[in-house]
Design a protein around this motif. Structure first.
Motif, PDB file in Angstrom:
ATOM      1  N   VAL A  24      76.843  45.481  86.951  1.00 51.16           N
ATOM      2  CA  VAL A  24      76.330  44.658  85.855  1.00 51.16           C
ATOM      3  C   VAL A  24      75.768  45.576  84.775  1.00 51.16           C
ATOM      4  CG1 VAL A  24      74.722  42.848  85.157  1.00 51.16           C
ATOM      5  CG2 VAL A  24      75.785  42.763  87.429  1.00 51.16           C
ATOM      6  N   ASP A  25      76.334  45.459  83.592  1.00 50.59           N
ATOM      7  CA  ASP A  25      75.886  46.219  82.426  1.00 50.59           C
ATOM      8  C   ASP A  25      74.888  45.349  81.667  1.00 50.59           C
ATOM      9  OD1 ASP A  25      75.564  47.788  80.174  1.00 50.59           O
ATOM     10  OD2 ASP A  25      77.618  47.518  79.447  1.00 50.59           O
ATOM     11  N   PHE A  26      73.600  45.670  81.813  1.00 52.29           N
ATOM     12  CA  PHE A  26      72.550  44.981  81.049  1.00 52.29           C
ATOM     13  C   PHE A  26      72.461  45.698  79.707  1.00 52.29           C
ATOM     14  CE2 PHE A  26      71.420  44.233  85.487  1.00 52.29           C
ATOM     15  CZ  PHE A  26      71.105  42.887  85.494  1.00 52.29           C
ATOM     16  N   TRP A  27      72.747  44.992  78.611  1.00 59.61           N
ATOM     17  CA  TRP A  27      72.871  45.619  77.306  1.00 59.61           C
ATOM     18  C   TRP A  27      72.326  44.697  76.215  1.00 59.61           C
ATOM     19  CZ3 TRP A  27      76.104  43.936  73.214  1.00 59.61           C
ATOM     20  CH2 TRP A  27      76.798  42.760  73.485  1.00 59.61           C
ATOM     21  N   ALA A  28      72.309  45.213  74.974  1.00 57.42           N
ATOM     22  CA  ALA A  28      71.969  44.419  73.795  1.00 57.42           C
ATOM     23  C   ALA A  28      72.785  44.926  72.611  1.00 57.42           C
ATOM     24  CB  ALA A  28      70.478  44.507  73.482  1.00 57.42           C
ATOM     25  N   GLU A  29      73.046  44.041  71.684  1.00 65.93           N
ATOM     26  CA  GLU A  29      73.867  44.340  70.507  1.00 65.93           C
ATOM     27  C   GLU A  29      73.321  45.524  69.700  1.00 65.93           C
ATOM     28  OE1 GLU A  29      77.294  43.752  68.753  1.00 65.93           O
ATOM     29  OE2 GLU A  29      76.623  42.154  70.083  1.00 65.93           O
ATOM     30  N   TRP A  30      72.020  45.601  69.543  1.00 68.82           N
ATOM     31  CA  TRP A  30      71.381  46.609  68.695  1.00 68.82           C
ATOM     32  C   TRP A  30      71.238  47.977  69.367  1.00 68.82           C
ATOM     33  CZ3 TRP A  30      67.315  48.277  71.465  1.00 68.82           C
ATOM     34  CH2 TRP A  30      66.762  47.392  72.395  1.00 68.82           C
ATOM     35  N   CYS A  31      71.558  48.068  70.637  1.00 63.66           N
ATOM     36  CA  CYS A  31      71.298  49.269  71.447  1.00 63.66           C
ATOM     37  C   CYS A  31      72.441  50.283  71.312  1.00 63.66           C
ATOM     38  CB  CYS A  31      71.110  48.825  72.896  1.00 63.66           C
ATOM     39  SG  CYS A  31      71.086  50.166  74.090  1.00 63.66           S
ATOM     40  N   MET A  32      72.181  51.386  70.634  1.00 61.50           N
ATOM     41  CA  MET A  32      73.203  52.410  70.428  1.00 61.50           C
ATOM     42  C   MET A  32      73.650  53.055  71.751  1.00 61.50           C
ATOM     43  SD  MET A  32      75.101  53.059  68.037  1.00 61.50           S
ATOM     44  CE  MET A  32      74.571  52.130  66.645  1.00 61.50           C
ATOM     45  N   PRO A  33      72.736  53.415  72.667  1.00 59.64           N
ATOM     46  CA  PRO A  33      73.198  53.955  73.959  1.00 59.64           C
ATOM     47  C   PRO A  33      74.070  52.943  74.729  1.00 59.64           C
ATOM     48  CG  PRO A  33      70.893  54.495  73.633  1.00 59.64           C
ATOM     49  CD  PRO A  33      71.274  53.535  72.537  1.00 59.64           C
ATOM     50  N   CYS A  34      73.793  51.657  74.561  1.00 60.08           N
ATOM     51  CA  CYS A  34      74.627  50.637  75.208  1.00 60.08           C
ATOM     52  C   CYS A  34      76.051  50.699  74.666  1.00 60.08           C
ATOM     53  CB  CYS A  34      74.056  49.238  74.974  1.00 60.08           C
ATOM     54  SG  CYS A  34      72.413  48.975  75.669  1.00 60.08           S
ATOM     55  N   SER A  66      64.525  39.437  83.028  1.00 59.66           N
ATOM     56  CA  SER A  66      63.162  39.525  83.558  1.00 59.66           C
ATOM     57  C   SER A  66      63.148  39.423  85.077  1.00 59.66           C
ATOM     58  CB  SER A  66      62.256  38.470  82.922  1.00 59.66           C
ATOM     59  OG  SER A  66      62.665  37.177  83.296  1.00 59.66           O
ATOM     60  N   THR A  67      64.045  38.633  85.648  1.00 58.84           N
ATOM     61  CA  THR A  67      64.123  38.514  87.108  1.00 58.84           C
ATOM     62  C   THR A  67      64.372  39.876  87.755  1.00 58.84           C
ATOM     63  OG1 THR A  67      64.948  36.251  86.986  1.00 58.84           O
ATOM     64  CG2 THR A  67      65.396  37.452  89.020  1.00 58.84           C
ATOM     65  N   TYR A  68      65.211  40.680  87.136  1.00 55.32           N
ATOM     66  CA  TYR A  68      65.546  41.996  87.698  1.00 55.32           C
ATOM     67  C   TYR A  68      64.751  43.126  87.050  1.00 55.32           C
ATOM     68  CZ  TYR A  68      68.939  39.569  90.393  1.00 55.32           C
ATOM     69  OH  TYR A  68      69.515  38.705  91.288  1.00 55.32           O
ATOM     70  N   ARG A  69      63.712  42.761  86.313  1.00 54.92           N
ATOM     71  CA  ARG A  69      62.778  43.718  85.694  1.00 54.92           C
ATOM     72  C   ARG A  69      63.509  44.798  84.889  1.00 54.92           C
ATOM     73  NH1 ARG A  69      60.482  42.870  90.945  1.00 54.92           N
ATOM     74  NH2 ARG A  69      58.583  41.635  90.753  1.00 54.92           N
ATOM     75  N   ILE A  70      64.417  44.351  84.033  1.00 55.57           N
ATOM     76  CA  ILE A  70      65.157  45.277  83.176  1.00 55.57           C
ATOM     77  C   ILE A  70      64.243  45.648  82.012  1.00 55.57           C
ATOM     78  CG2 ILE A  70      67.232  45.628  81.789  1.00 55.57           C
ATOM     79  CD1 ILE A  70      67.681  45.226  84.877  1.00 55.57           C
ATOM     80  N   THR A  75      70.915  49.445  81.356  1.00 54.50           N
ATOM     81  CA  THR A  75      70.712  49.553  82.798  1.00 54.50           C
ATOM     82  C   THR A  75      71.997  49.043  83.433  1.00 54.50           C
ATOM     83  OG1 THR A  75      68.304  49.286  82.766  1.00 54.50           O
ATOM     84  CG2 THR A  75      69.443  48.677  84.797  1.00 54.50           C
ATOM     85  N   LEU A  76      72.525  49.802  84.345  1.00 55.81           N
ATOM     86  CA  LEU A  76      73.753  49.431  85.047  1.00 55.81           C
ATOM     87  C   LEU A  76      73.363  49.136  86.489  1.00 55.81           C
ATOM     88  CD1 LEU A  76      75.258  52.242  83.148  1.00 55.81           C
ATOM     89  CD2 LEU A  76      76.382  50.028  83.114  1.00 55.81           C
ATOM     90  N   GLY A  77      73.319  47.851  86.805  1.00 54.06           N
ATOM     91  CA  GLY A  77      72.913  47.422  88.137  1.00 54.06           C
ATOM     92  C   GLY A  77      74.106  47.289  89.055  1.00 54.06           C
ATOM     93  N   ILE A  78      73.925  47.696  90.292  1.00 60.36           N
ATOM     94  CA  ILE A  78      74.978  47.574  91.304  1.00 60.36           C
ATOM     95  C   ILE A  78      74.524  46.508  92.298  1.00 60.36           C
ATOM     96  CG2 ILE A  78      76.275  48.745  93.111  1.00 60.36           C
ATOM     97  CD1 ILE A  78      75.659  51.388  91.487  1.00 60.36           C
ATOM     98  N   PHE A  79      75.329  45.453  92.411  1.00 61.09           N
ATOM     99  CA  PHE A  79      75.005  44.328  93.284  1.00 61.09           C
ATOM    100  C   PHE A  79      76.004  44.261  94.426  1.00 61.09           C
ATOM    101  CE2 PHE A  79      72.807  43.336  89.474  1.00 61.09           C
ATOM    102  CZ  PHE A  79      71.768  42.471  89.801  1.00 61.09           C
ATOM    103  N   LYS A  80      75.492  43.974  95.604  1.00 60.87           N
ATOM    104  CA  LYS A  80      76.353  43.747  96.768  1.00 60.87           C
ATOM    105  C   LYS A  80      75.689  42.683  97.632  1.00 60.87           C
ATOM    106  CE  LYS A  80      78.967  45.584 100.460  1.00 60.87           C
ATOM    107  NZ  LYS A  80      79.891  46.549 100.848  1.00 60.87           N
ATOM    108  N   VAL A  85      71.422  46.580  94.767  1.00 59.85           N
ATOM    109  CA  VAL A  85      71.257  47.644  95.752  1.00 59.85           C
ATOM    110  C   VAL A  85      71.020  49.015  95.119  1.00 59.85           C
ATOM    111  CG1 VAL A  85      72.519  46.455  97.576  1.00 59.85           C
ATOM    112  CG2 VAL A  85      73.769  47.904  95.967  1.00 59.85           C
ATOM    113  N   ASP A  86      71.316  49.133  93.831  1.00 61.09           N
ATOM    114  CA  ASP A  86      71.131  50.413  93.144  1.00 61.09           C
ATOM    115  C   ASP A  86      71.208  50.151  91.648  1.00 61.09           C
ATOM    116  OD1 ASP A  86      70.756  53.141  92.792  1.00 61.09           O
ATOM    117  OD2 ASP A  86      72.500  53.726  93.991  1.00 61.09           O
ATOM    118  N   LYS A  87      70.754  51.117  90.859  1.00 64.50           N
ATOM    119  CA  LYS A  87      70.892  50.996  89.406  1.00 64.50           C
ATOM    120  C   LYS A  87      70.848  52.374  88.777  1.00 64.50           C
ATOM    121  CE  LYS A  87      66.040  49.916  88.572  1.00 64.50           C
ATOM    122  NZ  LYS A  87      65.121  48.929  88.063  1.00 64.50           N
TER     123      LYS A  87
END
Length: 106
Positions: A24-34, A66-70, A75-80, A85-87
């Motif tokens: 999961v790629d948590f991102w925003a439009e304004w974010c240059m690193p994203c 907010s649920t995943y405290r991003i 932030t690249l979250g790894i879900f299983k 399970v990792d980020k």
């Protein structure tokens, strides 16, 4: 496989109930690193069908963020099996990200 857009309303269906590991790629439009990470995320989606790749815009979907405290993006979250399970936070080389997620592939 194409990247899927997730929202607060379909996050459980697309991520938590997935039958394979999800990046999961948590991102925003304004974010240059994203924006710098976007091509890497797209390449992983195209090259690795054993991984489901999902993007979630944190500005448009604050409940999940907010649920995943991003706190930092990207932030690249790894879900299983319905759990994060990792980020990885920040701009990351493709191989490093792949090494992280491939350890969760059965």
């Amino acid at each position: 496989m194409a990247v899927i857009e997730a929202r607060d309303g379909n996050f459980a269906q697309e991520v938590l109930n997935a039958d394979k590991p999800v990046l999961v790629d948590f991102w925003a439009e304004w974010c240059m690193p994203c924006r710098m990470m976007a091509p890497v995320v797209d390449q992983i989606a195209e090259e690795h069908p054993e991984i489901k790749v999902v993007k979630l815009n944190v500005d448009e979907n604050p409940l999940i963020a907010s649920t995943y405290r991003i706190m930092s993006i990207p932030t690249l979250g790894i879900f299983k099996d319905g759990k994060m399970v990792d980020k990885v936070i920040g701009v990351t080389p493709k191989q490093h990200l792949l090494n992280k997620i491939l350890q969760y592939v059965d």
